[in-house]
Design an enzyme around this catalytic site. Structure first.
Site, PDB file in Angstrom:
ATOM      1  N   VAL A 205      16.217   1.646  15.763  1.00 54.75           N
ATOM      2  CA  VAL A 205      15.913   0.452  14.963  1.00 54.75           C
ATOM      3  C   VAL A 205      16.668  -0.771  15.501  1.00 54.75           C
ATOM      4  CG1 VAL A 205      16.099  -0.579  12.670  1.00 54.75           C
ATOM      5  CG2 VAL A 205      15.351   1.792  12.919  1.00 54.75           C
ATOM      6  N   GLY A 206      17.951  -0.586  15.819  1.00 55.43           N
ATOM      7  CA  GLY A 206      18.719  -1.704  16.363  1.00 55.43           C
ATOM      8  C   GLY A 206      18.143  -2.208  17.665  1.00 55.43           C
ATOM      9  N   GLU A 244      30.611 -10.105  15.887  1.00 56.89           N
ATOM     10  CA  GLU A 244      31.990  -9.890  15.441  1.00 56.89           C
ATOM     11  C   GLU A 244      32.344  -8.473  15.848  1.00 56.89           C
ATOM     12  OE1 GLU A 244      34.944  -8.259  13.837  1.00 56.89           O
ATOM     13  OE2 GLU A 244      33.545  -8.131  12.150  1.00 56.89           O
ATOM     14  N   CYS A 278      38.585  -3.634  12.045  1.00 59.41           N
ATOM     15  CA  CYS A 278      38.676  -4.387  13.303  1.00 59.41           C
ATOM     16  C   CYS A 278      39.874  -5.322  13.315  1.00 59.41           C
ATOM     17  CB  CYS A 278      37.387  -5.164  13.531  1.00 59.41           C
ATOM     18  SG  CYS A 278      36.889  -6.199  12.138  1.00 59.41           S
ATOM     19  N   GLU A 378      41.242   0.144  21.119  1.00 61.82           N
ATOM     20  CA  GLU A 378      41.097   0.115  19.663  1.00 61.82           C
ATOM     21  C   GLU A 378      40.915   1.556  19.180  1.00 61.82           C
ATOM     22  OE1 GLU A 378      38.755  -2.532  16.362  1.00 61.82           O
ATOM     23  OE2 GLU A 378      37.570  -1.747  18.024  1.00 61.82           O
TER      24      GLU A 378
END
Length: 476
Positions: A205-206, A244, A278, A378
């Site tokens: 979908v993305g 973002e 984040c 991260e």
């Protein structure tokens, strides 16, 4: 086990064309809780078509009409606060405090957008031209599991304020959260097609949202690697993008700071949303002259954290969202040990007394160099790296020695000095002497932490294009 087998297109709950089932587990118990039937490319195309059909009427609405929509959305979401909190706690193990804050910010997003819409100058004179700020068109919105409802609300609020329609692809890991917020927003009674919500995989979908020519803009919140893929795909049709992305945020304790007061805040910044945030401050920069003190206080702060199922409001650190994320964090903890950092507290495995669930021991490493993996990547878990620095310039240099630039924290007694250090850090936001809620300040990152800004007037303007009209004041 619950089954979610509808998506939301053109103002109605419909059965998806996609048939792939995804089973979701409670991360605190590892028990199966939900089966969601995932949407596919056809569903994305149907949602885009609905948003496109609704766009001309939405773009012609008055400021007052859209303000009324935003008020209705605010009221509906505010009334559903407890439902939102409950589903966030149950589905991904969000803490009660995190879930409550997210629910309230979600409702506030619509109120803030309504106020901005009421005062924003969509038309102005600039250099002899009449400049009008016009909506982009259909906006594709892709939201993350760790704050799904909050970002659905904040992105949609700005799109509506701008006069655009939306196709939203929430994280498939947030299917129950999405079902709740969709039902709530449907109850606000907006016209069909203004927003459409299609739960599916990012690479299905993305990807369709990214390549489809009828999508004018994409607003994405998530990992840097996925953000880069979206940016590459969007350029073929010159879509506008707001990204973002990830972060590796520094917390700088200056040598005049009260460490005893600052360290509990630094610990909370590091384990925000169980470290799955984040903006988590996972690099703690301390003066070399006070390293021993910083180590002792960090250990105390981390050992005071309460880990467990987040239905208990005393819990500060819940489970990782999936087994994959749990194992990823475990790998980083082992890598920190292997690379020679000093394990001060925590370490591999689950906390004592928690034999099931994706719980991580809150972990602090000392003697970390900024070139170690645990200081570069991260991790997205409750793992803190303490890094010594020589002086203010060295602290700024270490803080900026990262591919990221989303967020930072600075603590110091001399406010002018703390603000000078904050000014030197390359980050979209810097908090000085505290943890703040700033829902109208611009939010976004430098470097590989993203493009563009969310929230407030800066966020609104990323949903608008300037159009200049110039001409004589007399007809021909």
């Amino acid at each position: 086990m619950k089954t979610i087998a509808t998506i939301y297109i053109d103002g109605a709950f419909v059965t998806p064309h996609g048939r792939e089932p995804l089973v979701l587990l409670d991360p605190a118990t590892e028990r199966e809780t939900t089966t969601v039937i995932l949407a596919d490319e056809v569903d994305a195309q149907r949602a885009i078509a609905a948003a496109k059909a609704a766009l001309p009427a939405v773009a012609r609405t008055t400021r007052e009409e859209r303000m009324d929509w935003l008020q209705r959305l605010h009221d509906a979401v505010a009334a559903a606060e407890q439902d939102i909190v409950d589903v966030m706690v149950a589905e991904y193990g969000g803490t009660t405090a995190m879930a409550t804050g997210t629910a309230r910010r979600a409702a506030a997003s619509f109120a803030i957008a309504r106020r901005l819409l009421g005062e924003y100058a969509f038309e102005r004179e600039v250099g002899g031209a009449r400049v009008t700020m016009v909506p982009h068109g259909v906006v594709g919105m892709i939201t993350p599991w760790n704050a799904n409802i909050g970002f659905i609300a904040s992105k949609l609020a700005m799109a509506i304020a701008a006069g655009s329609t939306a196709v939203i692809k929430p994280s498939e890991l947030s299917a129950a959260q999405t079902e709740v917020i969709t039902r709530v927003m449907h109850g606000a009674g907006l016209p069909p097609g203004v927003f459409n919500i299609v739960t599916g995989r990012g690479d299905v979908v993305g990807a369709e949202i990214t390549r489809h020519p009828d999508i004018a803009k994409i607003s994405f919140t998530g990992s840097t690697s996925v953000g880069k893929a979206i940016a590459r795909g969007a350029v073929d049709t010159m879509k506008r993008v707001t990204l973002e992305l990830g972060g590796k945020s520094p917390t700088v304790l200056l040598d005049d700071a009260d460490f005893a007061k600052a360290m509990p805040l630094a610990a909370l910044a590091a384990v925000m949303n169980s470290g799955q945030a984040c903006i988590a401050g996972t690099r703690l920069l301390v003066p070399a002259s006070r390293v021993a003190e910083a180590h002792a206080l960090a250990v105390r702060a981390f050992e005071d954290l309460v880990v467990g199922p987040t239905r208990d409001p005393r819990v500060n650190v819940g489970p990782m969202v999936t087994r994959k994320q749990y194992e990823r964090v475990q790998d980083y903890i082992r890598k920190g040990i292997d690379e020679g950092a000093t394990l001060l507290t925590g370490g591999p495995g689950r906390p004592d007394g928690l034999e099931r669930g994706y719980f991580v021991r809150p972990t602090v490493f000392g003697d970390v160099r900024n070139d170690m993996t645990i200081a570069r990547d991260e991790i997205f878990g409750p793992v803190l790296s303490i890094i010594p620095y020589r002086d203010d310039d060295d602290a700024i240099a270490i803080a900026n020695d990262t591919p990221y630039g989303l967020h930072a924290y600075v603590f110091g007694a001399d406010l002018a000095r703390a603000n000078r250090v904050a000014a030197g850090i390359q980050a979209g936001r810097v908090f000085v002497n505290g943890l703040y809620d700033a829902p109208e300040a611009p939010f976004g990152g430098f470097k590989q932490s993203g493009l563009g800004r969310e929230f407030g007037v800066f966020g609104l303007e990323t949903y608008l294009e300037p159009k200049a009209i110039m001409g004589h004041d007399k007809g021909l």
